[in-house]
Design a protein around this motif. Structure first.
Motif, PDB file in Angstrom:
ATOM      1  N   ALA A 236      51.029  70.970  50.969  1.00 43.90           N
ATOM      2  CA  ALA A 236      49.680  71.464  51.229  1.00 43.90           C
ATOM      3  C   ALA A 236      49.005  70.657  52.336  1.00 43.90           C
ATOM      4  N   GLU A 237      49.236  69.363  52.346  1.00 47.41           N
ATOM      5  CA  GLU A 237      48.669  68.520  53.400  1.00 47.41           C
ATOM      6  C   GLU A 237      49.214  68.935  54.764  1.00 47.41           C
ATOM      7  N   LYS A 238      50.486  69.304  54.815  1.00 45.74           N
ATOM      8  CA  LYS A 238      51.083  69.769  56.073  1.00 45.74           C
ATOM      9  C   LYS A 238      50.465  71.086  56.517  1.00 45.74           C
ATOM     10  N   VAL A 239      50.203  71.980  55.565  1.00 48.47           N
ATOM     11  CA  VAL A 239      49.531  73.232  55.897  1.00 48.47           C
ATOM     12  C   VAL A 239      48.145  72.936  56.471  1.00 48.47           C
ATOM     13  N   PHE A 240      47.415  72.047  55.822  1.00 49.51           N
ATOM     14  CA  PHE A 240      46.082  71.643  56.270  1.00 49.51           C
ATOM     15  C   PHE A 240      46.134  71.084  57.692  1.00 49.51           C
ATOM     16  N   ALA A 241      47.082  70.181  57.942  1.00 44.66           N
ATOM     17  CA  ALA A 241      47.201  69.578  59.269  1.00 44.66           C
ATOM     18  C   ALA A 241      47.545  70.624  60.325  1.00 44.66           C
ATOM     19  N   GLN A 242      48.404  71.575  59.977  1.00 46.11           N
ATOM     20  CA  GLN A 242      48.804  72.600  60.940  1.00 46.11           C
ATOM     21  C   GLN A 242      47.644  73.528  61.280  1.00 46.11           C
ATOM     22  N   VAL A 243      46.832  73.867  60.280  1.00 42.79           N
ATOM     23  CA  VAL A 243      45.656  74.698  60.545  1.00 42.79           C
ATOM     24  C   VAL A 243      44.713  73.983  61.515  1.00 42.79           C
ATOM     25  N   LEU A 244      44.475  72.701  61.262  1.00 36.59           N
ATOM     26  CA  LEU A 244      43.601  71.938  62.161  1.00 36.59           C
ATOM     27  C   LEU A 244      44.180  71.878  63.568  1.00 36.59           C
ATOM     28  N   LYS A 245      45.474  71.639  63.668  1.00 36.67           N
ATOM     29  CA  LYS A 245      46.131  71.535  64.975  1.00 36.67           C
ATOM     30  C   LYS A 245      46.055  72.853  65.732  1.00 36.67           C
ATOM     31  N   ASP A 246      46.411  73.941  65.061  1.00 37.98           N
ATOM     32  CA  ASP A 246      46.409  75.245  65.720  1.00 37.98           C
ATOM     33  C   ASP A 246      45.008  75.678  66.125  1.00 37.98           C
ATOM     34  N   ALA A 247      44.032  75.197  65.388  1.00 40.26           N
ATOM     35  CA  ALA A 247      42.644  75.536  65.690  1.00 40.26           C
ATOM     36  C   ALA A 247      42.036  74.608  66.737  1.00 40.26           C
ATOM     37  N   GLY A 248      42.787  73.630  67.182  1.00 39.47           N
ATOM     38  CA  GLY A 248      42.271  72.686  68.159  1.00 39.47           C
ATOM     39  C   GLY A 248      41.279  71.707  67.588  1.00 39.47           C
ATOM     40  N   ILE A 249      41.390  71.467  66.279  1.00 40.00           N
ATOM     41  CA  ILE A 249      40.469  70.566  65.596  1.00 40.00           C
ATOM     42  C   ILE A 249      41.142  69.219  65.418  1.00 40.00           C
ATOM     43  N   ASN A 250      40.479  68.177  65.830  1.00 43.90           N
ATOM     44  CA  ASN A 250      41.031  66.833  65.674  1.00 43.90           C
ATOM     45  C   ASN A 250      39.967  65.901  65.106  1.00 43.90           C
ATOM     46  N   PRO A 251      39.573  66.128  63.849  1.00 45.23           N
ATOM     47  CA  PRO A 251      38.509  65.303  63.271  1.00 45.23           C
ATOM     48  C   PRO A 251      39.015  63.920  62.909  1.00 45.23           C
ATOM     49  N   GLU A 252      38.142  62.965  62.956  1.00 45.22           N
ATOM     50  CA  GLU A 252      38.483  61.622  62.481  1.00 45.22           C
ATOM     51  C   GLU A 252      38.098  61.567  61.007  1.00 45.22           C
ATOM     52  N   LEU A 253      39.083  61.827  60.157  1.00 46.83           N
ATOM     53  CA  LEU A 253      38.808  61.889  58.727  1.00 46.83           C
ATOM     54  C   LEU A 253      38.616  60.497  58.149  1.00 46.83           C
ATOM     55  N   THR A 254      37.621  60.376  57.316  1.00 50.66           N
ATOM     56  CA  THR A 254      37.307  59.104  56.671  1.00 50.66           C
ATOM     57  C   THR A 254      38.446  58.665  55.767  1.00 50.66           C
ATOM     58  N   ASP A 255      38.760  57.369  55.785  1.00 53.04           N
ATOM     59  CA  ASP A 255      39.685  56.802  54.805  1.00 53.04           C
ATOM     60  C   ASP A 255      38.916  56.652  53.506  1.00 53.04           C
ATOM     61  N   CYS A 256      39.272  57.435  52.511  1.00 49.48           N
ATOM     62  CA  CYS A 256      38.513  57.471  51.262  1.00 49.48           C
ATOM     63  C   CYS A 256      39.011  56.485  50.215  1.00 49.48           C
ATOM     64  N   THR A 257      39.977  55.647  50.561  1.00 44.95           N
ATOM     65  CA  THR A 257      40.524  54.677  49.614  1.00 44.95           C
ATOM     66  C   THR A 257      39.509  53.588  49.318  1.00 44.95           C
ATOM     67  N   THR A 258      39.340  53.244  48.036  1.00 43.48           N
ATOM     68  CA  THR A 258      38.397  52.190  47.654  1.00 43.48           C
ATOM     69  C   THR A 258      39.059  51.077  46.845  1.00 43.48           C
ATOM     70  N   VAL A 259      40.359  51.192  46.577  1.00 48.61           N
ATOM     71  CA  VAL A 259      41.046  50.198  45.744  1.00 48.61           C
ATOM     72  C   VAL A 259      42.167  49.544  46.527  1.00 48.61           C
ATOM     73  N   ASN A 260      42.655  48.436  45.969  1.00 51.85           N
ATOM     74  CA  ASN A 260      43.829  47.772  46.542  1.00 51.85           C
ATOM     75  C   ASN A 260      44.763  47.388  45.400  1.00 51.85           C
ATOM     76  N   ASP A 261      45.865  46.736  45.729  1.00 50.02           N
ATOM     77  CA  ASP A 261      46.847  46.398  44.704  1.00 50.02           C
ATOM     78  C   ASP A 261      46.279  45.502  43.613  1.00 50.02           C
ATOM     79  N   ALA A 262      45.287  44.701  43.979  1.00 50.33           N
ATOM     80  CA  ALA A 262      44.751  43.741  43.014  1.00 50.33           C
ATOM     81  C   ALA A 262      43.782  44.371  42.013  1.00 50.33           C
ATOM     82  N   ASP A 263      43.112  45.467  42.396  1.00 48.27           N
ATOM     83  CA  ASP A 263      42.057  45.983  41.519  1.00 48.27           C
ATOM     84  C   ASP A 263      42.232  47.446  41.111  1.00 48.27           C
ATOM     85  N   ARG A 264      43.288  48.104  41.560  1.00 44.87           N
ATOM     86  CA  ARG A 264      43.434  49.542  41.294  1.00 44.87           C
ATOM     87  C   ARG A 264      43.536  49.851  39.794  1.00 44.87           C
ATOM     88  N   PHE A 265      44.192  48.946  39.041  1.00 51.13           N
ATOM     89  CA  PHE A 265      44.312  49.201  37.610  1.00 51.13           C
ATOM     90  C   PHE A 265      42.958  49.070  36.924  1.00 51.13           C
TER      91      PHE A 265
END
Length: 259
Positions: A111-140
């Motif tokens: 699904a992510e590949k489909v999403f990327a292809q739609v953006l590419k074919d549409a000429g869209i190149n957004p800078e998507l936010t990195d939504c990660t908020t955890v790391n190896d030390a605190d994810r649990f």
């Protein structure tokens, strides 16, 4: 896909994020089979009048459903229409990602590949936010906090009862991966993520105990019985009535209708 298929694009500020104003094509404009016409009527005209969600949330519920089903063509068309309606690319991506711990990497990656292809074919190149908020030390720990916030002290008892040879699966991975790596992400609210989890599991079929658990989880975070039923109404053209009615039975057990 050909770029001209998507019409003309112009940049507009939406919610503080620069994103394109995409001219979407409707299903009926692209196809004229009876199936397409029925889906067009249901998804674009009939169903939206009978649910309480706005167009953005309908789009995210449909994205999660089609991701789960691996319906690449329908998903691509739906993503184009969602972008045209003003849904942020980051929200679409997060609706796809929310299913990772439930449907698995294969479906989510495709699904992510489909999403990327739609953006590419549409000429869209957004800078998507990195939504990660955890790391190896605190994810649990952060995942456990979210998990207990949804399901309450039952999680402590579940951890206590976990057999030694199951502990990594039912404790470490469930809290750290399912909730820590996924639910702690930004881009969507906790209530939206829990609702989309219900959608993904209902769309899978054959997972009624988990559907019931997450129907209850939705109630605990402030989502309503009507919202769960509205999700199923939106999903039924894609998953069919047997899965829909099985999920509805679980909603009725977890959140019975008030007399």
């Amino acid at each position: 896909m050909n770029r001209r298929d998507f019409g003309k694009f112009s940049l507009a500020v939406f919610g503080g994020t620069m994103m394109p104003n995409v001219q979407a094509q409707t299903i009926s404009a692209q196809n004229n089979t009876a199936l397409d016409q029925i889906l067009e009527r249901l998804s674009k005209r009939d169903i939206p009048q009978h649910v309480g969600f706005d167009s953005r949330m309908i789009a995210l519920i449909t994205t999660a459903t089609l991701t789960t089903l691996g319906a690449d063509d329908l998903l691509a068309r739906h993503i184009r229409e969602s972008l045209a309606a003003g849904v942020k690319p980051v929200e679409i991506r997060e609706a796809i990602y929310q299913g990772f711990a439930y449907v698995g990497i294969a479906q989510v990656s495709r699904a992510e590949k489909v999403f990327a292809q739609v953006l590419k074919d549409a000429g869209i190149n957004p800078e998507l936010t990195d939504c990660t908020t955890v790391n190896d030390a605190d994810r649990f720990e952060k995942g456990l906090a979210v998990q207990k916030g949804i399901f309450g002290p039952a999680i402590d008892q579940m951890h206590k009862n976990a057999r030694a040879d199951e502990r990594y699966l039912n404790v470490d991975l469930l809290s750290g991966f399912c909730f820590g790596d996924t639910y702690t992400r930004t881009g969507l609210s906790l209530k939206e993520r829990e609702l989309l989890t219900f959608v993904v599991i209902a769309a899978m079929g054959g997972c009624e105990p988990q559907v019931k658990a997450h129907a209850g989880g939705n109630i605990s975070v402030g989502n309503t019985r009507k919202m769960l039923i509205d999700c199923l109404v939106i999903m039924v053209p894609y998953i069919g009535f047997p899965r829909t009615l099985n999920a509805l039975a679980m909603v009725n057990e977890a959140a019975p209708a008030k007399a």
